[in-house]
Write a protein that holds these residues in place. Structure first.
Motif, PDB file in Angstrom:
ATOM      1  N   LEU A 128      20.086  29.732  58.988  1.00  0.00           N
ATOM      2  CA  LEU A 128      19.654  29.878  57.594  1.00  0.00           C
ATOM      3  C   LEU A 128      18.559  30.941  57.472  1.00  0.00           C
ATOM      4  N   ARG A 167      20.050  34.631  58.942  1.00  0.00           N
ATOM      5  CA  ARG A 167      21.219  35.192  58.294  1.00  0.00           C
ATOM      6  C   ARG A 167      21.175  35.051  56.778  1.00  0.00           C
ATOM      7  N   VAL A 168      21.211  33.809  56.363  1.00  0.00           N
ATOM      8  CA  VAL A 168      21.353  33.508  54.940  1.00  0.00           C
ATOM      9  C   VAL A 168      20.142  33.995  54.145  1.00  0.00           C
ATOM     10  N   LEU A 169      18.946  33.718  54.636  1.00  0.00           N
ATOM     11  CA  LEU A 169      17.722  34.130  53.956  1.00  0.00           C
ATOM     12  C   LEU A 169      17.578  35.652  53.966  1.00  0.00           C
ATOM     13  N   THR A 170      17.778  36.274  55.128  1.00  0.00           N
ATOM     14  CA  THR A 170      17.598  37.731  55.216  1.00  0.00           C
ATOM     15  C   THR A 170      18.646  38.490  54.422  1.00  0.00           C
ATOM     16  N   GLU A 171      19.807  37.892  54.208  1.00  0.00           N
ATOM     17  CA  GLU A 171      20.833  38.523  53.381  1.00  0.00           C
ATOM     18  C   GLU A 171      20.598  38.284  51.892  1.00  0.00           C
ATOM     19  N   GLY A 172      19.561  37.537  51.571  1.00  0.00           N
ATOM     20  CA  GLY A 172      19.214  37.294  50.180  1.00  0.00           C
ATOM     21  C   GLY A 172      20.090  36.269  49.488  1.00  0.00           C
ATOM     22  N   LYS A 173      20.809  35.491  50.251  1.00  0.00           N
ATOM     23  CA  LYS A 173      21.699  34.491  49.653  1.00  0.00           C
ATOM     24  C   LYS A 173      20.945  33.238  49.233  1.00  0.00           C
ATOM     25  N   ILE A 174      19.740  33.069  49.797  1.00  0.00           N
ATOM     26  CA  ILE A 174      18.817  32.031  49.350  1.00  0.00           C
ATOM     27  C   ILE A 174      17.434  32.663  49.277  1.00  0.00           C
ATOM     28  N   SER A 175      16.538  32.030  48.550  1.00  0.00           N
ATOM     29  CA  SER A 175      15.186  32.567  48.442  1.00  0.00           C
ATOM     30  C   SER A 175      14.277  31.858  49.443  1.00  0.00           C
ATOM     31  N   ASP A 187      13.649  28.292  48.841  1.00  0.00           N
ATOM     32  CA  ASP A 187      14.709  27.340  49.173  1.00  0.00           C
ATOM     33  C   ASP A 187      14.467  26.698  50.535  1.00  0.00           C
TER      34      ASP A 187
END
Length: 65
Positions: free
Chosen positions: A16, A19-27, A30
């Motif tokens: 998370l 990947r997810v955070l650095t891709e901006g898919k979550i803030s 979150d």
């Protein structure tokens, strides 16, 4: 969200964050919503506090009506 078992969830949390955070898919905020613990009492307290917070908000909203 409460995840029980730090070791078990470590890879998921790392994914998370990296990947997810650095891709901006979550803030970043979150990630603050996630609790990872090995302590049953801590997990229970998080759930109880969340419920009390919801109950308090509902009571406040009911008074406004």
């Amino acid at each position: 969200m409460v995840f029980f078992g730090r070791h078990y969830w470590a890879g998921f949390i790392r994914w998370l964050q990296t990947r997810v955070l650095t891709e901006g898919k979550i803030s970043p905020g979150d990630m603050d919503l996630i609790i990872v613990t090995d302590d049953p009492a801590e997990a229970a307290n998080v759930v109880i506090q969340a419920q009390q917070s919801l109950d308090h908000r509902k009571l406040k909203d009911d008074r406004r009506s």
